[in-house]
Design an enzyme around this catalytic site. Structure first.
Site, PDB file in Angstrom:
ATOM      1  N   HIS A 104      38.413  33.664  77.300  1.00  0.00           N
ATOM      2  CA  HIS A 104      38.923  34.962  77.741  1.00  0.00           C
ATOM      3  C   HIS A 104      37.755  35.829  78.208  1.00  0.00           C
ATOM      4  O   HIS A 104      36.740  35.945  77.515  1.00  0.00           O
ATOM      5  CB  HIS A 104      39.680  35.657  76.617  1.00  0.00           C
ATOM      6  CG  HIS A 104      41.051  35.097  76.383  1.00  0.00           C
ATOM      7  ND1 HIS A 104      41.626  34.992  75.139  1.00  0.00           N
ATOM      8  CD2 HIS A 104      41.968  34.602  77.258  1.00  0.00           C
ATOM      9  CE1 HIS A 104      42.833  34.481  75.253  1.00  0.00           C
ATOM     10  NE2 HIS A 104      43.065  34.236  76.528  1.00  0.00           N
ATOM     11  N   GLU A 132      36.066  38.587  76.161  1.00  0.00           N
ATOM     12  CA  GLU A 132      35.575  38.094  74.882  1.00  0.00           C
ATOM     13  C   GLU A 132      34.238  37.368  75.077  1.00  0.00           C
ATOM     14  O   GLU A 132      33.890  36.446  74.345  1.00  0.00           O
ATOM     15  CB  GLU A 132      36.626  37.184  74.244  1.00  0.00           C
ATOM     16  CG  GLU A 132      37.934  37.930  73.965  1.00  0.00           C
ATOM     17  CD  GLU A 132      39.068  37.048  73.485  1.00  0.00           C
ATOM     18  OE1 GLU A 132      38.800  35.890  73.098  1.00  0.00           O
ATOM     19  OE2 GLU A 132      40.230  37.513  73.498  1.00  0.00           O
ATOM     20  N   GLU A 151      38.659  33.754  65.589  1.00  0.00           N
ATOM     21  CA  GLU A 151      38.638  35.119  66.135  1.00  0.00           C
ATOM     22  C   GLU A 151      37.480  35.877  65.489  1.00  0.00           C
ATOM     23  O   GLU A 151      37.598  36.415  64.388  1.00  0.00           O
ATOM     24  CB  GLU A 151      39.966  35.818  65.862  1.00  0.00           C
ATOM     25  CG  GLU A 151      41.180  35.161  66.499  1.00  0.00           C
ATOM     26  CD  GLU A 151      41.295  35.455  67.990  1.00  0.00           C
ATOM     27  OE1 GLU A 151      40.500  36.280  68.494  1.00  0.00           O
ATOM     28  OE2 GLU A 151      42.174  34.870  68.644  1.00  0.00           O
TER      29      GLU A 151
END
Length: 404
Positions: free
Chosen positions: A165, A168, A370
């Site tokens: 992403h 990110e 994450e």
């Protein structure tokens, strides 16, 4: 005060880092730079002189102790403060000038970390540690190389990717930092935080793709000028907004996190995004984007024993997929969580991710990690903590799997 003319790829953070300043220093001298989303080539900045650290000598100090405190050589301290090593200029209360620290690690933030910084760091790491291999798994939509680094010679294959992403992108230097820490410990023949890199090297081959979406990363960090090949489309897909900090997709507006053939149709229906967008558009078909197709092709060429996809944010580790995960995945995820302080989460109602595809195809442990807490893109100040946490997770995975 000096003048600086901006070039393509310049950002406030990058310019500040090069000149030994903070972004706040640059904006204080150029308030307009804080009011526009990106710098444009040809703009003129006024940069103050880089400030020098100062230190007031404390009782009991000597040159060696002060040098060690700031991580510098005594000779450098003497150069900026003549006589300090003799003791005559090292009296209590004397204010000394502290020079910049000596040699630093290869992987460090010098402002935003984009495709250019990645290329430079890869070259430096390979020069320093020749046992690191480099290849390309393919190219992005705009023709940027999708680099893969190889470290280790073992029969078990671990696939790791970062920056799938766009916003990110901080996961890229986190992965590169782990590669450097591993390589340095292996080259020195020492342990790393209680783990054995020599054992990793002999049992594992790591394939690390540190920036899976370079076009999107560059867009988030630098924006799109009028000569960008997708300028008109990007303006439309972005709702006319000039800033792209929130952009997750690749340059064609396809969310690479929803591109993999693991119940892709269900994920597309769930997302309800019909066309190119900053996020959540699954594309016209699974693996329609070269970045996603390259990741799957490489994993199929070197079938993996485990996989990790680094994302931000949430401080969570997702480990399951529709019951296809192998026995022990829950327990392994709990170990990774304990090592990093993250929560191991059993995820439902989500499909078409890289981890989902990997588990479904290979029936081996796969994890979406994450990193960090907050709102994407996470601040540069979070990098050090995130890099440490990513390192703990990857080291624990490699060491635990050695027991098999």
């Amino acid at each position: 005060m000096q003048q600086y003319i901006t070039h393509r790829g310049d950002t406030v953070s990058r310019i500040a880092a090069v000149h030994g300043l903070t972004p706040e220093h640059v904006i204080q001298s150029n308030p307009w730079a804080g009011r526009q989303p990106y710098l444009y080539p040809g703009q003129v900045l006024f940069l103050p002189s880089a400030p020098r650290k100062r230190y007031a000598v404390q009782e009991g100090d000597d040159a060696g102790r002060i040098a060690a405190l700031f991580g510098i050589h005594v000779e450098a301290l003497e150069q900026f403060n003549p006589g300090v090593t003799s003791g005559h200029c090292c009296t209590t209360g004397k204010v000394l000038v502290i020079p910049a620290s000596g040699p630093q690690r290869v992987v460090r933030l010098r402002g935003e970390y984009g495709p250019r910084e990645l290329e430079e760091d890869i070259d430096k790491l390979i020069e320093k540690y020749p046992f690191i291999g480099k290849d390309e798994i393919g190219k992005s939509v705009l023709g940027k190389p999708l680099h893969v680094l190889r470290i280790g010679s073992g029969p078990r294959h671990l696939h790791i990717n970062a920056a799938l992403h766009a916003n990110e992108w901080l996961t890229s230097p986190c992965l590169m930092s782990f590669i450097e820490e591993y390589a340095a410990a292996y080259a020195a023949g020492c342990t790393w935080n209680g783990h054995d890199p020599g054992g990793w090297y002999n049992r594992w081959t790591i394939w690390a793709v540190p920036m899976a979406n370079p076009d999107g990363v560059e867009l988030v960090q630098e924006g799109a000028a009028t000569d960008h090949p997708y300028y008109e489309q990007l303006q439309q897909w972005n709702g006319g907004r000039r800033g792209f900090r929130h952009w997750k997709a690749n340059i064609r507006g396809v969310d690479l996190g929803d591109q993999f053939p693991a119940h892709w149709e269900e994920e597309r229906a769930r997302r309800k995004v019909a066309g190119p967008a900053p996020r959540d558009y699954s594309g016209p078909a699974p693996l329609s984007e070269p970045e996603a197709a390259a990741l799957t092709a490489w994993a199929e060429a070197y079938p993996g024993s485990a996989a990790v996809s680094l994302h931000t944010q949430g401080g969570e580790i997702y480990w399951n997929y529709r019951g296809f995960e192998p026995p022990g995945s829950r327990e392994l995820a709990a170990l990774l969580g304990a090592a990093s302080g993250y929560r191991a989460v059993e995820l439902t109602g989500s499909d078409a991710g890289y981890k989902d595809w990997f588990i479904q195809v290979f029936r081996q442990p796969g994890f979406t990690v994450e990193l960090g807490i907050g709102k994407n893109p996470l601040p540069l100040a979070d990098f050090e903590d995130m890099a440490v946490e990513a390192g703990y997770i990857l080291a624990t995975l490699l060491s635990k799997e050695l027991e098999k």
